[in-house]
Design a protein around this motif. Structure first.
Motif, mmCIF file in Angstrom:
data_model
loop_
_atom_site.group_PDB
_atom_site.id
_atom_site.type_symbol
_atom_site.label_atom_id
_atom_site.label_comp_id
_atom_site.label_asym_id
_atom_site.label_seq_id
_atom_site.Cartn_x
_atom_site.Cartn_y
_atom_site.Cartn_z
ATOM 1 N N ALA A 169 12.229 -0.034 -4.398
ATOM 2 C CA ALA A 169 11.233 -0.709 -3.565
ATOM 3 C C ALA A 169 11.386 -2.221 -3.718
ATOM 4 C CB ALA A 169 9.818 -0.272 -3.959
ATOM 5 N N ALA A 170 10.673 -2.949 -2.871
ATOM 6 C CA ALA A 170 10.648 -4.407 -2.990
ATOM 7 C C ALA A 170 9.704 -4.810 -4.114
ATOM 8 C CB ALA A 170 10.184 -5.021 -1.670
ATOM 9 N N SER A 173 5.523 -3.965 -4.964
ATOM 10 C CA SER A 173 5.104 -2.679 -4.408
ATOM 11 C C SER A 173 4.275 -1.907 -5.440
ATOM 12 C CB SER A 173 6.337 -1.848 -4.024
ATOM 13 O OG SER A 173 6.973 -1.364 -5.195
ATOM 14 N N PHE A 174 3.907 -0.686 -5.075
ATOM 15 C CA PHE A 174 3.031 0.116 -5.946
ATOM 16 C C PHE A 174 3.725 0.574 -7.225
ATOM 17 C CE2 PHE A 174 5.288 3.311 -3.577
ATOM 18 C CZ PHE A 174 5.338 4.434 -4.386
ATOM 19 N N ASP A 176 5.416 -1.478 -9.236
ATOM 20 C CA ASP A 176 5.543 -2.595 -10.171
ATOM 21 C C ASP A 176 4.905 -2.244 -11.513
ATOM 22 O OD1 ASP A 176 6.939 -4.154 -8.481
ATOM 23 O OD2 ASP A 176 5.491 -5.798 -8.369
ATOM 24 N N THR A 189 5.781 8.381 1.435
ATOM 25 C CA THR A 189 6.219 6.985 1.455
ATOM 26 C C THR A 189 7.373 6.843 2.436
ATOM 27 O OG1 THR A 189 7.799 7.299 -0.351
ATOM 28 C CG2 THR A 189 5.560 6.663 -0.948
ATOM 29 N N VAL A 229 14.938 -2.621 2.350
ATOM 30 C CA VAL A 229 13.998 -2.377 1.256
ATOM 31 C C VAL A 229 13.483 -3.700 0.697
ATOM 32 C CG1 VAL A 229 13.737 -1.441 -1.073
ATOM 33 C CG2 VAL A 229 15.003 -0.143 0.648
ATOM 34 N N GLY A 232 10.699 -5.236 2.568
ATOM 35 C CA GLY A 232 9.433 -4.519 2.623
ATOM 36 C C GLY A 232 9.336 -3.516 3.744
ATOM 37 N N HIS A 235 11.153 2.141 1.560
ATOM 38 C CA HIS A 235 11.706 2.398 0.232
ATOM 39 C C HIS A 235 12.981 3.216 0.373
ATOM 40 C CE1 HIS A 235 7.255 2.256 0.136
ATOM 41 N NE2 HIS A 235 7.450 1.424 -0.876
ATOM 42 N N HIS A 253 13.278 -3.575 -7.039
ATOM 43 C CA HIS A 253 12.721 -2.965 -8.236
ATOM 44 C C HIS A 253 12.977 -1.469 -8.144
ATOM 45 C CE1 HIS A 253 10.346 -2.143 -11.687
ATOM 46 N NE2 HIS A 253 9.282 -1.679 -11.047
#
Length: 310
Positions: A169-170, A173-174, A176, A189, A229, A232, A235, A253
């Protein structure tokens, strides 16, 4: 059928003319026609359609062309290999790499070849694993890296590693601050994945039972997937070797996928029954050595396999 007949036939097929082929081969046209006629009689088929404009291979002729090219290429390689057996390893070796592997493996492998075997020319062909498997069996590649191959398939297989796939993901994102994600959390997702012909996609689709993957976009370009990705847009699920540079730079990430893990077995494959040159055997061993170094340096993640693990 012998090598000389195949060489004569192939020259006629490529020149589309007995007279032009005779000049190229330095053989009289009647003798050339006699050899081709004998070949047609032996096989019991018509190899050429003849006209005032020349000759055109029939469907049977096209089939024989493909085989003749492969056979003559192997004969040439055999002669070269015999001559150089006692000398410094040399020659040309062609290896096919899927893009997801080529990103991390190409540069260190080429550097290793240049440093230790400068007389070997390594040609790396990057493409989808489906194409690579066809080219290996056709003799266009000496070997290639393939995924999740059935041991009963017509390949000689050397198991390389069991590679882990990561949810990507960037930043922001959730995921992290996390080191892992359970597979069911990926459900819903938006995903950017490679197409169905990609070996990477096969590994992902095997885990789709009970999981509703939301495939937003399919793109057969890892560069484009990583860019999307990072922007944003969605994913993805990718191997560590393809993203470790971007993760180190903070552009992407990635976290491990757990319960269950998504993994794929990586093999070095060559056509079963085909002899490999000394140079090809050396490159095969060097590839395993380089792969081990990449795993030790955390540039490729997974468990190295032994040949007995097939």
């Amino acid at each position: 059928m012998d090598v000389r007949q195949l060489r004569y036939f192939l020259s006629v097929a490529k020149c589309r003319s007995f007279s032009r082929a005779g000049v190229e081969l330095n053989i009289a046209q009647p003798a050339l026609s006699h050899h081709v006629a004998n070949l047609e009689a032996e096989l019991g088929v018509k190899l050429f359609e003849r006209s005032t404009k020349g000759v055109t291979p029939t469907e049977c002729g096209e089939t024989l062309m493909r085989h003749a090219e492969t056979i003559l290429r192997q004969v040439t390689k055999a002669a070269i290999d015999v001559k150089i057996t006692s000398a410094q390893p040399s020659g040309t070796v062609s290896i096919g790499l899927p893009t997801s592997i080529s990103i991390g493996l190409t540069v260190p492998l080429l550097h290793a070849v240049e440093a230790r075997y400068p007389a070997i020319t390594l040609k790396i062909i990057e493409n989808h694993s489906g194409f690579l498997s066809e080219w290996i069996l056709a003799g266009r590649l000496d070997m290639g890296v393939l995924f999740d191959i059935d041991p009963a398939s017509p390949f000689d297989l050397k198991p390389l590693m069991e590679e882990h796939l990561y949810f990507v993901a960037a930043p922001g994102s959730f995921i992290d601050g996390r080191e892992s994600i359970e597979l069911n959390e990926i459900s819903g997702t938006p995903l950017i994945l490679t197409g169905a012909s990609h070996g990477l996609r096969h590994a992902i689709d095997r885990h789709e039972n009970g999981i509703a993957f939301d495939v937003k976009t399919e793109i057969d370009s890892l560069v484009a997937i990583k860019q999307l990705v990072a922007s944003g847009y969605g994913h993805s699920i990718l191997p560590w070797g393809a993203i470790q540079g971007e993760c180190a730079a903070g552009v992407l990430h990635a976290v491990r996928i757990e319960k269950p893990k998504i993994k794929r077995k990586v093999y070095l494959a060559s056509a079963r029954g085909w002899p490999r040159s000394r140079a090809a055997e050396i490159i095969s061993g060097l590839l395993f050595e380089v792969a081990g170094g990449l795993v030790a340096d955390d540039r490729w993640r997974g468990e190295l396999l032994k040949e007995s693990g097939i």
